[in-house]
Design a protein around this motif. Structure first.
Motif, PDB file in Angstrom:
ATOM      1  N   ASP A 147       0.530  -1.003  -0.129  1.00  0.00           N
ATOM      2  CA  ASP A 147      -0.474  -0.330  -0.543  1.00  0.00           C
ATOM      3  C   ASP A 147       0.805   1.052  -0.266  1.00  0.00           C
ATOM      4  N   LYS A 148       2.132   1.133   0.783  1.00  0.00           N
ATOM      5  CA  LYS A 148       2.905   2.413   0.824  1.00  0.00           C
ATOM      6  C   LYS A 148       4.445   2.693   0.754  1.00  0.00           C
ATOM      7  N   GLY A 149       4.825   1.688  -0.158  1.00  0.00           N
ATOM      8  CA  GLY A 149       6.256   1.212  -0.237  1.00  0.00           C
ATOM      9  C   GLY A 149       7.059   0.461   0.527  1.00  0.00           C
ATOM     10  N   PHE A 150       8.108   1.150   0.278  1.00  0.00           N
ATOM     11  CA  PHE A 150       9.376   0.330   0.857  1.00  0.00           C
ATOM     12  C   PHE A 150      10.021   1.295   2.231  1.00  0.00           C
ATOM     13  N   ARG A 151      10.039   2.136   1.458  1.00  0.00           N
ATOM     14  CA  ARG A 151       9.930   3.536   2.289  1.00  0.00           C
ATOM     15  C   ARG A 151       9.909   3.879   3.534  1.00  0.00           C
ATOM     16  N   PHE A 152       8.063   3.511   3.819  1.00  0.00           N
ATOM     17  CA  PHE A 152       6.779   3.599   4.573  1.00  0.00           C
ATOM     18  C   PHE A 152       7.392   2.987   5.675  1.00  0.00           C
ATOM     19  N   THR A 153       6.938   1.881   4.792  1.00  0.00           N
ATOM     20  CA  THR A 153       7.507   0.307   5.275  1.00  0.00           C
ATOM     21  C   THR A 153       8.418   0.478   6.543  1.00  0.00           C
ATOM     22  N   ARG A 154       9.428   0.107   6.378  1.00  0.00           N
ATOM     23  CA  ARG A 154      10.846   0.790   6.822  1.00  0.00           C
ATOM     24  C   ARG A 154      10.738   2.089   7.744  1.00  0.00           C
ATOM     25  N   SER A 155       9.914   3.624   7.529  1.00  0.00           N
ATOM     26  CA  SER A 155       9.903   3.526   9.050  1.00  0.00           C
ATOM     27  C   SER A 155       9.037   2.981   9.904  1.00  0.00           C
ATOM     28  N   PHE A 156       7.667   2.636   9.298  1.00  0.00           N
ATOM     29  CA  PHE A 156       7.123   1.834  10.440  1.00  0.00           C
ATOM     30  C   PHE A 156       7.535   0.876  11.227  1.00  0.00           C
ATOM     31  N   ILE A 157       8.256  -0.519  10.400  1.00  0.00           N
ATOM     32  CA  ILE A 157       9.616  -1.690  11.414  1.00  0.00           C
ATOM     33  C   ILE A 157      10.205  -0.356  12.289  1.00  0.00           C
ATOM     34  N   LEU A 158      11.133   0.851  11.824  1.00  0.00           N
ATOM     35  CA  LEU A 158      12.353   0.838  13.213  1.00  0.00           C
ATOM     36  C   LEU A 158      11.631   2.154  13.576  1.00  0.00           C
ATOM     37  N   LYS A 159      10.576   2.823  13.413  1.00  0.00           N
ATOM     38  CA  LYS A 159      10.158   3.926  14.281  1.00  0.00           C
ATOM     39  C   LYS A 159       9.292   3.694  15.515  1.00  0.00           C
ATOM     40  N   LYS A 160       7.872   2.946  14.629  1.00  0.00           N
ATOM     41  CA  LYS A 160       6.762   2.406  15.649  1.00  0.00           C
ATOM     42  C   LYS A 160       7.108   1.082  16.170  1.00  0.00           C
ATOM     43  N   LEU A 161       7.907  -0.328  15.270  1.00  0.00           N
ATOM     44  CA  LEU A 161       7.931  -1.048  15.916  1.00  0.00           C
ATOM     45  C   LEU A 161       8.805  -0.977  17.629  1.00  0.00           C
ATOM     46  N   ILE A 162      10.007  -1.180  16.065  1.00  0.00           N
ATOM     47  CA  ILE A 162      11.718  -1.246  17.012  1.00  0.00           C
ATOM     48  C   ILE A 162      11.871  -0.337  18.329  1.00  0.00           C
ATOM     49  N   ALA A 163      11.845   1.076  18.169  1.00  0.00           N
ATOM     50  CA  ALA A 163      11.927   1.740  18.929  1.00  0.00           C
ATOM     51  C   ALA A 163      10.899   1.503  19.923  1.00  0.00           C
ATOM     52  N   ASN A 164       9.848   1.043  19.928  1.00  0.00           N
ATOM     53  CA  ASN A 164       8.678   0.903  20.974  1.00  0.00           C
ATOM     54  C   ASN A 164       9.063   0.648  21.701  1.00  0.00           C
ATOM     55  N   TYR A 165       9.277  -0.983  21.186  1.00  0.00           N
ATOM     56  CA  TYR A 165       8.969  -2.407  21.727  1.00  0.00           C
ATOM     57  C   TYR A 165      10.067  -2.807  22.162  1.00  0.00           C
ATOM     58  N   PHE A 166      10.975  -3.220  21.378  1.00  0.00           N
ATOM     59  CA  PHE A 166      12.140  -3.366  21.891  1.00  0.00           C
ATOM     60  C   PHE A 166      13.729  -2.844  22.629  1.00  0.00           C
ATOM     61  N   ASP A 167      13.529  -3.827  23.954  1.00  0.00           N
ATOM     62  CA  ASP A 167      14.725  -3.119  24.287  1.00  0.00           C
ATOM     63  C   ASP A 167      16.352  -3.652  24.004  1.00  0.00           C
ATOM     64  N   LEU A 168      17.163  -3.857  22.624  1.00  0.00           N
ATOM     65  CA  LEU A 168      17.936  -4.301  21.971  1.00  0.00           C
ATOM     66  C   LEU A 168      19.003  -4.984  23.505  1.00  0.00           C
ATOM     67  N   ASP A 169      19.507  -4.431  24.795  1.00  0.00           N
ATOM     68  CA  ASP A 169      20.139  -4.937  25.618  1.00  0.00           C
ATOM     69  C   ASP A 169      19.883  -6.000  26.328  1.00  0.00           C
ATOM     70  N   ALA A 170      18.644  -5.183  26.104  1.00  0.00           N
ATOM     71  CA  ALA A 170      17.828  -6.898  26.977  1.00  0.00           C
ATOM     72  C   ALA A 170      17.399  -7.767  25.657  1.00  0.00           C
ATOM     73  N   VAL A 171      16.957  -8.063  24.867  1.00  0.00           N
ATOM     74  CA  VAL A 171      17.440  -9.023  23.621  1.00  0.00           C
ATOM     75  C   VAL A 171      18.977  -9.240  23.400  1.00  0.00           C
TER      76      VAL A 171
END
Length: 249
Positions: A147-171
């Protein structure tokens, strides 16, 4: 009788409820959907699939799930590659696996509200023991990509999901891959580990597998799950407890 989620879905047939659905999608992805039908399909679990006029093909979110899985894996791989320039392939592969595994995606899907939008048949699937939330997350990513293309999808994954729901140090510090822990222990101790699926219960959409762990031919533990991988992980977890094996990470 369909589940409450399925009944909720049925309300979208009216114009006002369709607008509510679009608004719900907009709140999740951060922008109005250009093609709402893609998102409706993304939330249609295989247990509620609909037959099409093309050779009896039953339409569900499985194809979007396939696409979203590939897109998610690639974007997370690129992110980790750039974030950890001095880590080897094994480290990057393991951390990516911990981020995109079904348990993680199930939890994130619930947190962003997908649980209320998924259409499924409550008579054919026990939703509290299924991967359908994580499946829907991957299907949603597939829908966003189309629907939105690669750039939007990349931003959604990194800014909406990774940044908000994953603590990489804990992972990084928490290794919940019990099968990997057990196999590493066996290699150090010179032991032979064998995983076997010893039982399958239920039917296609409500199936449970039972795995068994043997160490040097001796049965140590069993574990159940809705797929073979999950069953093996549970059996490995119990084996680690029984043998008092802890992660070295």
């Amino acid at each position: 009788m369909l589940s409450e989620a399925s009944n909720f879905w049925g309300l979208f047939k009216s114009g006002s409820k369709e607008r509510e659905f679009r608004k719900a999608v907009e709140q999740i992805i951060g922008e109005k959907p250009s093609n709402p039908l893609l998102y409706q399909l993304a939330f249609r679990h295989t247990s509620a699939s609909k037959e099409t006029n093309i050779g009896g093909f039953r339409e569900s979110n499985e194809r979007l799930e396939y696409l979203g899985d590939s897109v998610l894996g690639m974007i997370v791989a690129e992110y980790l590659f750039k974030k950890y320039p001095f880590k080897d392939e094994g480290f990057l592969t393991e951390i990516r696996s911990r981020i995109v595994n079904r348990e993680s995606l199930n939890q994130v899907a619930r947190k962003i509200g997908l649980e209320k939008l998924i259409q499924f048949d409550g008579q054919r699937i026990a939703h509290n023991r299924t991967s359908m939330y994580g499946d829907a997350m991957e299907a949603l990513i597939g829908a966003i990509y189309l629907d939105k293309g690669f750039r939007f999808t990349r931003s959604f994954i990194l800014k909406k999901l990774i940044a908000n729901y994953f603590d990489l140090d804990a992972v990084i510090q928490t290794n919940t891959n019990y099968k990997s822990i057990l196999l590493s222990w066996a290699q150090q101790e010179g032991k032979k580990i064998v995983f076997e699926i010893v039982q399958e219960n239920g039917k296609h959409h409500h199936k449970e597998f039972v795995a068994q762990v043997k160490v040097n031919g001796e049965a140590i533990s069993t574990g159940g799950g809705w797929n073979k991988k999950k069953a093996e992980q549970e059996a490995a977890r119990r084996a680690c407890e029984s043998l008092e094996i802890k992660s070295t990470q």
